[in-house]
Design a protein around this motif. Structure first.
Motif, short mmCIF file in Angstrom:
data_model
loop_
_atom_site.label_atom_id
_atom_site.label_comp_id
_atom_site.label_asym_id
_atom_site.label_seq_id
_atom_site.Cartn_x
_atom_site.Cartn_y
_atom_site.Cartn_z
N LYS A 12 -6.26 72.35 19.40
CA LYS A 12 -4.88 72.83 19.55
C LYS A 12 -3.89 71.68 19.46
CE LYS A 12 -5.32 74.86 23.60
NZ LYS A 12 -6.75 74.64 23.91
N THR A 13 -4.23 70.54 20.11
CA THR A 13 -3.30 69.40 20.11
C THR A 13 -3.08 68.88 18.69
OG1 THR A 13 -4.27 68.86 22.25
CG2 THR A 13 -2.82 67.23 21.28
N MET A 63 0.47 68.43 16.85
CA MET A 63 0.95 67.15 16.30
C MET A 63 1.58 67.34 14.92
SD MET A 63 -1.48 64.05 17.52
CE MET A 63 -3.09 64.73 17.60
N ASN A 64 1.07 68.29 14.15
CA ASN A 64 1.68 68.57 12.85
C ASN A 64 3.12 69.06 13.02
OD1 ASN A 64 -0.38 68.65 10.30
ND2 ASN A 64 -1.47 68.97 12.22
N ALA A 65 3.32 69.92 14.04
CA ALA A 65 4.67 70.43 14.32
C ALA A 65 5.58 69.30 14.79
CB ALA A 65 4.60 71.54 15.37
N MET A 66 5.05 68.43 15.67
CA MET A 66 5.84 67.30 16.18
C MET A 66 6.26 66.38 15.05
SD MET A 66 3.36 66.78 19.39
CE MET A 66 3.90 65.35 20.26
N LEU A 67 5.31 66.10 14.16
CA LEU A 67 5.61 65.19 13.05
C LEU A 67 6.70 65.77 12.15
CD1 LEU A 67 4.85 62.52 11.64
CD2 LEU A 67 3.15 63.77 10.32
N VAL A 85 9.83 72.00 21.91
CA VAL A 85 9.19 71.83 23.21
C VAL A 85 7.79 72.44 23.12
CG1 VAL A 85 9.22 72.45 25.66
CG2 VAL A 85 11.35 71.88 24.50
N ILE A 86 6.79 71.61 23.41
CA ILE A 86 5.40 72.10 23.41
C ILE A 86 4.95 72.20 24.85
CG2 ILE A 86 3.02 71.52 22.75
CD1 ILE A 86 4.34 70.04 20.31
N ILE A 87 4.43 73.37 25.21
CA ILE A 87 4.00 73.59 26.60
C ILE A 87 2.49 73.82 26.59
CG2 ILE A 87 4.32 74.99 28.67
CD1 ILE A 87 6.98 75.93 27.11
N ASP A 88 1.76 72.91 27.21
CA ASP A 88 0.31 73.06 27.27
C ASP A 88 -0.06 73.84 28.52
OD1 ASP A 88 -2.29 72.75 26.47
OD2 ASP A 88 -2.56 70.83 27.47
N GLU A 89 -0.93 74.85 28.38
CA GLU A 89 -1.37 75.68 29.51
C GLU A 89 -0.16 76.25 30.25
OE1 GLU A 89 -4.52 76.40 29.87
OE2 GLU A 89 -5.20 75.01 28.36
N GLU A 90 0.66 77.00 29.53
CA GLU A 90 1.94 77.49 30.08
C GLU A 90 1.76 78.27 31.38
OE1 GLU A 90 5.75 80.25 28.80
OE2 GLU A 90 3.95 80.31 27.59
N HIS A 91 0.62 79.01 31.46
CA HIS A 91 0.42 79.87 32.64
C HIS A 91 0.25 79.08 33.94
CE1 HIS A 91 -3.54 78.95 30.93
NE2 HIS A 91 -3.93 78.91 32.18
N LYS A 92 0.08 77.75 33.81
CA LYS A 92 -0.12 76.95 35.04
C LYS A 92 1.20 76.50 35.66
CE LYS A 92 -4.80 75.58 34.23
NZ LYS A 92 -5.68 74.56 33.74
N PHE A 93 2.32 76.88 35.05
CA PHE A 93 3.61 76.49 35.62
C PHE A 93 4.11 77.57 36.56
CE2 PHE A 93 3.25 73.77 31.98
CZ PHE A 93 3.83 72.59 32.42
N GLY A 94 4.74 77.13 37.66
CA GLY A 94 5.22 78.07 38.68
C GLY A 94 6.51 78.76 38.25
#
Length: 995
Positions: A519-520, A524-528, A609-618
């Motif tokens: 996934k990362t 990275m393609n999107a970030m570049l 904005v890339i959010i990794d494991e979004e469900h882990k945020f409160g």
């Protein structure tokens, strides 16, 4: 490579081919190179697998290699010409391998006579597994007059229909969906799945297996037979002229460190070693055309899989100075008088096909959720006679020993109860109405969540997004610097992201895929793309550990492009924080990776904005995220698969991409099921230590985890262990994991908290204590913690006492060990994970509601809420109560296996149109033969159900010859059947419903 080529070429030129019948190499990779050379020089090559078992190991987890060795030796001995060379890795050839007399085959022809008992006995002696459904090589299923078998080396199965004991038809069938191909064939051949043993040899091997002391979970020919071939085995270097590579010689010491029972290593040292070639050197030309021009005077050979590939390298197919060989060999050599260049890339190993047909693994006493009555306990399917007619009913027990009987045609009203690992089901009380109230409460909450999701999506639709140019040459070249080939899923996901970024609309895309599936790399393609267009990107992770992991990986990949990458998390010093925030605001830094501290930063030109494991945020952090989301592109990533139906519901609101295929270089995890012993733990720990690795030890009981630590320290003195579980403070847990990553200690002793989210490539062995107490999905998830790099992972499912655990637990564990239990192990794990993944996507800690009604129903209700608010409301699900006095059920004479019947009941009950029912009926006839009268009547009952639902009928009942239909408005109509026979009642009912 150059040595093998030079040596074999000389042998061929001097017509001394017989002097090399066996080529001994180091490992699988070298064996493949040697095979290409042997084939290129015109010999016939046979390649044995790299068999890395130690003597006495339980071989269930080596079943793939053993099957491969059987296939190759079978072909080798059956090939009668002289120009053959057997290629073997050193570890394989150092064991006694089966003799030529262990291989045979027989054919089944149209109109042959088959004596079933003899046939079964032969296949059993030849090592075939007898199963309900054939889903992989070496399996056979005999169902009355239908035989399904998949011989070794075949992608398709063969379905033989018998008339009495005569072969009436033979057709191939697809083991993925069990459907047979239309054309009949005349004949096919069956080879051994293990060895072609007779009764006597099989008995002798089994007798010896019984006497040995082994920690194999099940002692049989599949797990231990290979070690006790006795006079059926021989050491091949004794009777074949053989040669060994230098690398294989170097490996000999390693092979023999912990071994007896191998051939004397001096035998290998006596084998003439392949000399070092002075004539050839290995090459890797960057520019093929230019390289050739420097060596015009030599004999030039170009190897290519296709002509198109030759043209792509701008080479002239008509050039008389170049010899073109169209094949898949990989061989790149420069000699004194010749050049060989291959344009081919290394072909990755074929992965096992995934079985599409998921069998219903509903077990006796499993908890189920009924849409109206709530959580109960499944007690099986029982035949019940009502008014002289026999029907099958699903029995569900509720509180106070209340029993609910559900007609099997309505089995779709119940689902397995799945909640998170720590939840225990609380059985509901029948007829109290409390479950209906609970559902209403959950429904209100879900409408609020669905409303939020839709409002957010609608608001973002109105905003113009930042348009990114995704056509740049650098973006095309970036994947080439990854060091591996992208999977199809990765390529597709990148295409979908680029389409979003360049559309002028705001992107909101979710990418789901297991940890380690890349996934990362996609992100990275999107970030570049964003950075090359002069914008900035933020990468937000839930923990400092993940932030640190991502930072190192991303910084390394972007270093050659001059892109400034920084890290901002709880461990960043105050001075660094100020400096990074300032640089971000000025635009001096393009990418920042960090934790939730990034949610309040100011930026100059933020586009992604890339959010990794979004469900882990409160919830509060989510609110801040929503503010960030107004005008920038949002790309979220999740490590759990999303259920297909929820995917459809959400895809109207956000883009959805998924990675389902693992990277090609990932090795499988070698799995063992063992009984607990100090010796086993010591062996596992020391073996991992010897190869410089670390271990996970899963002990799922916080109360006794300290005692377990003391036990392990006693078994393996001097070993460093740290404990982690849910009651340890998050900061300390993070520190422990960081220390583990830094190799500060050897064993991470944990509860099942380590099930997801960790990527620790140096930890490649996992011991799971009390494995019989885990569900199959949890075991599968835990196994996924190891084998994440290019090192082989080892997983040990350990039980206290194998005599004390249920047959079902044994089946599940052995299933996971051999990776082949009708394909249902991983499929079921995936099913459970999908359901859980759906819960995660919502991002709310809805565990209370989920625990009360189960994930399955929770997700169904969420889908309905989303559909309803999107104006796509589905009609409320209706049911029809059929009380016809007819005997209708899938009889166990027709389909003997309960779980297969249960699966067909479920599929038929879920069928929504008549064509679907006919398709299933056709499949049943194909797989099990013509249905008997009761099965046929059940299929007609399903058709009655579908027609009645279309007409809005709520009840159909019969008494004697009278058939009564009751509609939703309570109006009734009664018609008369010519007689009270089942067929007349069915025909009359169908006539009425079809008019």
């Amino acid at each position: 490579m150059k040595n093998i080529y030079d040596f074999l070429k000389n042998l061929k030129n001097e017509k001394r081919v017989k002097e090399c019948q066996l080529l001994i190499v180091n490992d699988d990779r070298q064996a493949q190179i040697a095979s290409d050379i042997v084939a290129y020089l015109g010999f016939k090559s046979f390649v044995l697998s790299d068999f890395r078992a130690n003597f006495g190991d339980d071989l269930l987890s080596f079943s793939t290699e053993l099957q491969d060795i059987t296939k190759v030796l079978n072909s080798y001995y059956n090939y009668k010409k002289q120009d053959k060379i057997l290629i073997s890795p050193i570890r394989t050839i150092s064991y006694a391998l089966p003799k030529e007399k262990c291989f045979d085959s027989f054919t089944i022809n149209f109109a042959d006579t088959i004596k079933i008992d003899e046939f079964k006995s032969k296949l059993y002696n030849w090592g075939y597994y007898f199963v309900d459904i054939v889903t992989s090589e070496g399996e056979v299923s005999i169902r009355g007059d239908i035989i399904d078998i998949c011989p070794l080396g075949s992608d398709l199965g063969f379905r033989v229909s018998l008339f009495d004991d005569e072969v009436e038809s033979i057709r191939k069938f697809d083991i993925e969906d069990q459907k047979s191909l239309k054309e009949e064939i005349e004949t096919f051949s069956i080879n051994p799945a293990f060895l072609a043993l007779d009764e006597e040899s099989m008995g002798a091997i089994n007798e010896q297996i019984e006497t040995v002391s082994s920690d194999a979970f099940i002692k049989d020919i599949h797990s231990l037979g290979f070690w006790y071939l006795n006079d059926l085995g021989e050491y091949l270097p004794n009777n074949l002229s053989s040669f060994i590579t230098q690398e294989a010689l170097d490996e000999i010491e390693e092979v023999y460190v912990f071994e007896e029972k191998r051939i004397n290593k001096d035998k290998f040292l006596l084998t003439p070693q392949i000399y070092n070639s002075k004539t050839y050197q290995e090459i890797a030309p960057a520019n093929v055309k230019e390289f050739i021009s420097f060596h015009k005077e030599k004999k030039i050979t170009i190897i290519s899989g296709t002509e198109a590939k030759v043209k792509a390298y701008d080479l002239d197919l008509n050039d008389k100075n170049i010899k073109y060989v169209f094949d898949n060999y990989i061989l790149n050599l420069l000699g004194n008088d010749e050049v060989i260049i291959s344009l081919n890339k290394e072909v990755k190993k074929r992965r096992k096909k995934k079985v599409k047909l998921v069998l219903d693994e509903l077990q006796l006493n499993d908890y189920v959720v009924h849409e109206k009555h709530g959580i109960g306990q499944y007690k099986g399917i029982e035949p019940v006679t009502v008014m002289g007619a026999k029907r099958d009913f699903v029995i569900v027990m509720y509180a106070g020993d209340d029993k609910l009987l559900i007609p099997v045609e309505n089995i779709d009203l119940i689902d397995r109860y799945v909640a998170d690992g720590s939840s225990y089901a609380v059985v509901d009380k029948l007829g109290k109405g409390s479950f209906a109230k609970l559902k209403e409460k959950v429904k209100d909450r879900l409408f609020a969540i669905a409303n939020d999701i839709i409002k957010l999506a609608a608001a973002r639709e109105l905003v113009n997004g930042i348009k990114i140019n995704t056509e740049k040459k650098l973006l095309e070249d970036f994947p080439k610097s990854a060091g591996f080939d992208y999977t199809k899923d990765q390529k597709r996901s990148i295409k979908e992201i680029f389409a979003d970024l360049s559309s002028g609309r705001v992107m909101d895309r979710l990418l789901s895929g297991d940890v380690g599936f890349g996934k990362t790399e996609v992100a990275m393609n999107a970030m570049l793309a964003v950075v090359l267009d002069g914008f900035q990107a933020l990468f937000i992770c839930p923990t400092t550990l993940l932030a640190s992991q991502h930072f190192h990986g991303i910084q390394k990949r972007f270093s050659e492009f001059g892109i400034k990458v920084a890290k901002l998390d709880g461990k960043t010093s105050a001075k660094e924080k100020t400096s990074i925030k300032k640089a971000l605001e000025n635009g001096d830094i393009q990418i920042v990776i960090g934790t939730h501290s990034l949610l309040s930063v100011k930026t100059k030109d933020l586009a992604l904005v890339i959010i990794d494991e979004e469900h882990k945020f409160g919830v509060k952090q989510k609110e801040k995220l929503k503010q960030l989301r107004e005008d920038v592109h949002i790309f979220s990533m999740s490590a759990t698969p999303i259920p297909r139906t929820l995917n459809l519901a959400l895809s109207k609101l956000k883009g959805m991409s998924s990675l389902l295929t693992p990277p090609t270089e990932r090795l499988g995890v070698r799995t063992y099921v063992k009984e607990f012993s100090d010796k086993l733990i010591k062996e596992v720990v020391l073996r991992e230590k010897r190869r410089g690795g670390q271990l996970f030890y899963v002990h799922n009981n916080i109360a006794s985890i300290e005692a377990k630590k003391a036990d392990i320290e006693q078994i393996v003195p001097g070993i460093k262990i740290q404990i982690i579980h849910s009651q340890i403070k998050p900061e300390l847990a993070e520190k422990i994991i960081e220390d583990f990553e830094e190799k500060e200690f050897d064993i991470l002793l944990a509860t099942s908290i380590v099930e997801s989210g960790l990527h620790l490539p140096n930890a490649n062995s996992i011991i799971i204590d009390g494995a019989d107490r885990f569900g199959i999905a949890d075991l599968h998830q835990l196994r996924g913690r190891v084998g994440r790099s290019n090192k082989e992972g080892f997983c040990y499912y350990v039980v206290e006492d194998k005599k004390q655990i249920t047959d079902d637990a044994v089946k599940r564990l052995v299933a996971l060990e051999s990776n082949s239990y009708l394909g249902s192990g991983t499929a079921l794990a995936h099913q459970d994970l999908e359901i859980r993944g759906g819960g995660n996507i919502i991002g709310e800690a809805q565990s209370g509601h989920i625990k009360q009604i189960g994930y399955g129903l929770y997700l169904k209700m969420l889908e309905d809420a989303l559909a309803s608010l999107s104006g796509d409301e589905k009609a409320q699900k209706k049911t029809v109560d059929i009380k016809l006095a007819i005997s209708a059920y899938i009889s166990d004479d027709y389909i003997h296996e309960d779980r297969v019947r249960l699966e067909l009941y479920r599929r038929l009950s879920k069928a929504s149109d008549i064509q679907e029912v006919y398709k299933i009926e056709e499949e049943m006839e194909d797989r099990f033969g013509k249905p008997d009268i009761f099965t046929k009547q059940f299929i007609e009952l399903i058709i009655i159900k579908i027609l009645a639902l279309d007409k809005g009928i709520q009840t159909i009942s019969s008494y004697e010859m009278a058939i009564t239909f009751t509609k939703a408005d309570d109006t009734k109509e009664t018609i008369k059947s010519p007689s009270k026979d089942d067929d007349d009642i069915i025909a009359t009912t169908l006539r009425y419903l079809r008019k």
